[in-house]
Design a protein around this motif. Structure first.
Motif, PDB file in Angstrom:
ATOM      1  N   TRP A   1      84.523  38.005  14.283  1.00  0.00           N
ATOM      2  CA  TRP A   1      85.435  37.854  15.405  1.00  0.00           C
ATOM      3  C   TRP A   1      86.008  36.437  15.409  1.00  0.00           C
ATOM      4  N   ALA A   2      87.302  36.350  15.694  1.00  0.00           N
ATOM      5  CA  ALA A   2      87.940  35.032  15.753  1.00  0.00           C
ATOM      6  C   ALA A   2      87.343  34.175  16.865  1.00  0.00           C
ATOM      7  N   SER A   3      86.955  34.801  17.978  1.00  0.00           N
ATOM      8  CA  SER A   3      86.363  34.036  19.077  1.00  0.00           C
ATOM      9  C   SER A   3      85.024  33.429  18.665  1.00  0.00           C
ATOM     10  N   ASP A   4      84.250  34.148  17.836  1.00  0.00           N
ATOM     11  CA  ASP A   4      82.982  33.592  17.362  1.00  0.00           C
ATOM     12  C   ASP A   4      83.216  32.396  16.446  1.00  0.00           C
ATOM     13  N   ARG A   5      84.183  32.530  15.547  1.00  0.00           N
ATOM     14  CA  ARG A   5      84.454  31.421  14.620  1.00  0.00           C
ATOM     15  C   ARG A   5      84.940  30.181  15.360  1.00  0.00           C
ATOM     16  N   GLU A   6      85.731  30.367  16.380  1.00  0.00           N
ATOM     17  CA  GLU A   6      86.352  29.224  17.049  1.00  0.00           C
ATOM     18  C   GLU A   6      85.453  28.595  18.109  1.00  0.00           C
ATOM     19  N   ARG A   7      84.575  29.380  18.751  1.00  0.00           N
ATOM     20  CA  ARG A   7      83.832  28.878  19.900  1.00  0.00           C
ATOM     21  C   ARG A   7      82.328  28.761  19.683  1.00  0.00           C
ATOM     22  N   LYS A   8      81.772  29.518  18.752  1.00  0.00           N
ATOM     23  CA  LYS A   8      80.321  29.548  18.606  1.00  0.00           C
ATOM     24  C   LYS A   8      79.822  28.905  17.320  1.00  0.00           C
ATOM     25  N   PHE A   9      80.712  28.667  16.364  1.00  0.00           N
ATOM     26  CA  PHE A   9      80.300  28.094  15.090  1.00  0.00           C
ATOM     27  C   PHE A   9      81.253  26.973  14.721  1.00  0.00           C
ATOM     28  N   GLY A  10      80.680  25.908  14.209  1.00  0.00           N
ATOM     29  CA  GLY A  10      81.485  24.755  13.813  1.00  0.00           C
ATOM     30  C   GLY A  10      81.174  24.325  12.396  1.00  0.00           C
ATOM     31  N   ARG A  11      81.625  23.113  12.044  1.00  0.00           N
ATOM     32  CA  ARG A  11      81.429  22.565  10.703  1.00  0.00           C
ATOM     33  C   ARG A  11      80.356  21.474  10.754  1.00  0.00           C
ATOM     34  N   VAL A  12      79.353  21.644   9.921  1.00  0.00           N
ATOM     35  CA  VAL A  12      78.284  20.655   9.821  1.00  0.00           C
ATOM     36  C   VAL A  12      78.686  19.638   8.751  1.00  0.00           C
ATOM     37  N   LYS A  13      78.771  18.381   9.123  1.00  0.00           N
ATOM     38  CA  LYS A  13      79.247  17.363   8.191  1.00  0.00           C
ATOM     39  C   LYS A  13      78.172  16.880   7.226  1.00  0.00           C
ATOM     40  N   ASN A  14      76.929  16.930   7.658  1.00  0.00           N
ATOM     41  CA  ASN A  14      75.881  16.357   6.825  1.00  0.00           C
ATOM     42  C   ASN A  14      74.615  17.198   6.927  1.00  0.00           C
ATOM     43  N   PHE A  15      74.139  17.677   5.762  1.00  0.00           N
ATOM     44  CA  PHE A  15      72.898  18.449   5.706  1.00  0.00           C
ATOM     45  C   PHE A  15      71.742  17.610   5.165  1.00  0.00           C
ATOM     46  N   THR A  16      71.937  16.317   5.048  1.00  0.00           N
ATOM     47  CA  THR A  16      70.898  15.454   4.480  1.00  0.00           C
ATOM     48  C   THR A  16      69.648  15.461   5.364  1.00  0.00           C
ATOM     49  N   GLY A  17      68.496  15.606   4.730  1.00  0.00           N
ATOM     50  CA  GLY A  17      67.239  15.588   5.458  1.00  0.00           C
ATOM     51  C   GLY A  17      66.885  16.893   6.127  1.00  0.00           C
ATOM     52  N   THR A  18      67.590  17.970   5.780  1.00  0.00           N
ATOM     53  CA  THR A  18      67.302  19.281   6.367  1.00  0.00           C
ATOM     54  C   THR A  18      66.845  20.237   5.277  1.00  0.00           C
ATOM     55  N   SER A  19      66.278  21.354   5.690  1.00  0.00           N
ATOM     56  CA  SER A  19      65.836  22.399   4.771  1.00  0.00           C
ATOM     57  C   SER A  19      66.526  23.702   5.139  1.00  0.00           C
ATOM     58  N   LYS A  20      66.757  24.532   4.135  1.00  0.00           N
ATOM     59  CA  LYS A  20      67.342  25.844   4.384  1.00  0.00           C
ATOM     60  C   LYS A  20      66.269  26.777   4.946  1.00  0.00           C
ATOM     61  N   PRO A  21      66.663  27.873   5.601  1.00  0.00           N
ATOM     62  CA  PRO A  21      65.665  28.832   6.086  1.00  0.00           C
ATOM     63  C   PRO A  21      64.780  29.329   4.947  1.00  0.00           C
TER      64      PRO A  21
ATOM     65  N   GLY B   1      77.513  22.541  15.087  1.00  0.00           N
ATOM     66  CA  GLY B   1      77.640  21.264  14.401  1.00  0.00           C
ATOM     67  C   GLY B   1      77.487  20.069  15.309  1.00  0.00           C
ATOM     68  N   TRP B   2      77.059  20.274  16.564  1.00  0.00           N
ATOM     69  CA  TRP B   2      76.913  19.171  17.504  1.00  0.00           C
ATOM     70  C   TRP B   2      75.619  18.395  17.269  1.00  0.00           C
ATOM     71  N   LYS B   3      74.591  19.085  16.786  1.00  0.00           N
ATOM     72  CA  LYS B   3      73.292  18.468  16.630  1.00  0.00           C
ATOM     73  C   LYS B   3      73.083  18.075  15.169  1.00  0.00           C
ATOM     74  N   PRO B   4      72.933  16.807  14.863  1.00  0.00           N
ATOM     75  CA  PRO B   4      72.722  16.406  13.469  1.00  0.00           C
ATOM     76  C   PRO B   4      71.394  16.942  12.941  1.00  0.00           C
ATOM     77  N   GLY B   5      71.279  16.981  11.607  1.00  0.00           N
ATOM     78  CA  GLY B   5      70.096  17.552  10.992  1.00  0.00           C
ATOM     79  C   GLY B   5      68.827  16.791  11.304  1.00  0.00           C
ATOM     80  N   SER B   6      68.950  15.504  11.616  1.00  0.00           N
ATOM     81  CA  SER B   6      67.765  14.711  11.922  1.00  0.00           C
ATOM     82  C   SER B   6      67.242  14.949  13.327  1.00  0.00           C
ATOM     83  N   GLU B   7      68.016  15.632  14.166  1.00  0.00           N
ATOM     84  CA  GLU B   7      67.604  15.865  15.546  1.00  0.00           C
ATOM     85  C   GLU B   7      66.747  17.116  15.632  1.00  0.00           C
TER      86      GLU B   7
END
Length: 391
Positions: free
Chosen positions: A232-252, A166-172
């Motif tokens: 794994w709890a370590s994956d949820r806490e360290r490797k994946f976050g919450r994306v606040k905005n999906f505007t301007g992006t496409s799904k796979p 979730g560090w990189k916004p969808g427009s980046e």
């Protein structure tokens, strides 16, 4: 003032000699230069390598007891691990070639263009399965794939961890490693999440129904389970976050639902995606799909101690194509033990290594005894051949 030599040269008509100037560096050369620094190490036991040391002298009598000790330790450990692994009960059901109610092969339907993405029309197959024994304790549901190489170098690199965190916004702009699943060719927007791993997400779904002999043949009780806690709890806490905005992006391209539709807490809450993104090391692998809820109100008394033996119906929403890589798909029900799932390889390796050390130790003992006998006999022969000489 001119010197006498200059006066004579000038009177004879020759060119005057060049003037002589005192050397400015002559005095500096005569001065004493400081001695160069000494490169000798300090006079300490550490630098002079005078610390006390112990170097073992390996002899036959000191070596073969070590082999027996390793064997005596590894064999019991391996036996305990193997016994714990064998106590795990599991049932595996291959549903690659299952058919729907009209007899159409779901495998052929899944090979149609864009079927993986749109599921039109959906192929639903019912499999009658039988559990010969009770699965006591906590039960887990896995899906298994064969001949799928998640360990391919380009496949493993085809992801953008900054997007998933979730560090990189969808427009980046995503990483180039995500190509060709980096940018939507139609809209030109960036794909979130990008890459081949996310695009090939496993999307078969299952429902399991139990036919209780006491409730009647027509009554099927659905087995309650959940996807919460499968990653794994370590994956949820360290490797994946919450994306606040999906505007301007496409799904796979191969996803039927968008990330927001899959989970309101993407990507940290999409545990199926988290499990899939942890790539497997071997081409045949299993991934945790669901955890059976034994204390759920809908479980009543049928599933509180596990899954009882008997007849079940597995309803499969068939979507994932495996013909392209000549693979197979299976549904697995299994329990666990204190050592984890069913994996006898570790226990077998321990026992093999332990037995090998015991055999080698016994062989070294025999060789040592035989060599000692030969040495004693040769010494006796040498003593008998020596005769005193009297003068």
């Amino acid at each position: 003032k001119r010197t006498q030599h200059e006066m004579q040269a000038h009177s004879s008509g020759g060119p005057p000699p060049p003037p002589q100037y005192p050397d400015a560096d002559a005095g500096a050369d005569n001065e004493e230069k400081p001695p160069p620094p000494l490169r000798k190490p300090s006079d300490s036991k550490f630098h002079q390598q005078k610390l006390p040391a112990w170097q073992p002298l390996l002899t036959a009598r000191s070596v073969f007891p070590l082999f027996f000790l390793v064997g005596a330790a590894f064999v019991p450990i391996g036996a305990v691990l193997f016994t714990a692994s064998q106590s795990v009960k599991e049932a595996e059901f291959n549903y690659t070639n299952c058919r729907d109610a009209s007899g159409i092969s779901c495998l052929e339907q899944a090979n149609k263009p864009d079927y993986y993405r749109w599921l039109r029309p959906p192929c639903v197959c019912n499999m009658s399965i039988h559990l010969p024994d009770n699965l006591t304790g906590q039960v887990f549901a896995y899906y298994a794939l064969t001949n799928f190489y998640q360990n391919h170098r380009r496949y493993v690199k085809s992801r953008d961890d900054s997007q998933l965190l979730g560090w990189k916004p969808g427009s980046e702009e995503p990483l180039q490693d995500c190509s060709p699943y980096r940018q939507d060719p139609g809209s030109g927007s960036w794909i979130l999440p990008c890459g081949a791993i996310a695009n090939s997400l496993f999307n078969d779904t299952f429902q399991l129904f139990y036919h209780s002999p006491t409730a009647g043949a027509d009554l099927a009780v659905e087995v309650p389970w959940t996807s919460r806690g499968i990653s794994w709890a370590s994956d949820r806490e360290r490797k994946f976050g919450r994306v606040k905005n999906f505007t301007g992006t496409s799904k796979p391209p191969n996803w039927r639902l968008s990330p927001e539709q899959r989970s309101a807490d993407s990507f940290q809450g999409d545990e199926e995606l988290i499990v899939w993104m942890r790539t497997a090391a071997l081409p045949s692998f299993r991934k945790l799909h669901r955890i059976v809820l034994h204390n759920a109100s809908s479980a009543a008394d049928w599933f509180k101690d596990g899954l009882p033996s008997g007849n079940y119906t597995l309803l499969v929403n068939y979507a994932y194509p495996v013909n392209a890589f000549s693979g197979t798909k299976s549904f697995v029900l299994t329990t666990s033990s204190w050592s984890g799932g069913r994996n006898p390889a570790l226990g077998i390796i321990y026992m093999v290594v332990g037995c090998l050390h015991i055999v080698l130790g016994a062989l070294f003992v025999v060789i040592h005894i035989q060599a000692s006998k030969n040495l004693r006999s040769s010494n006796n022969e040498d003593q008998q051949t020596i005769r005193p000489v009297f003068l």
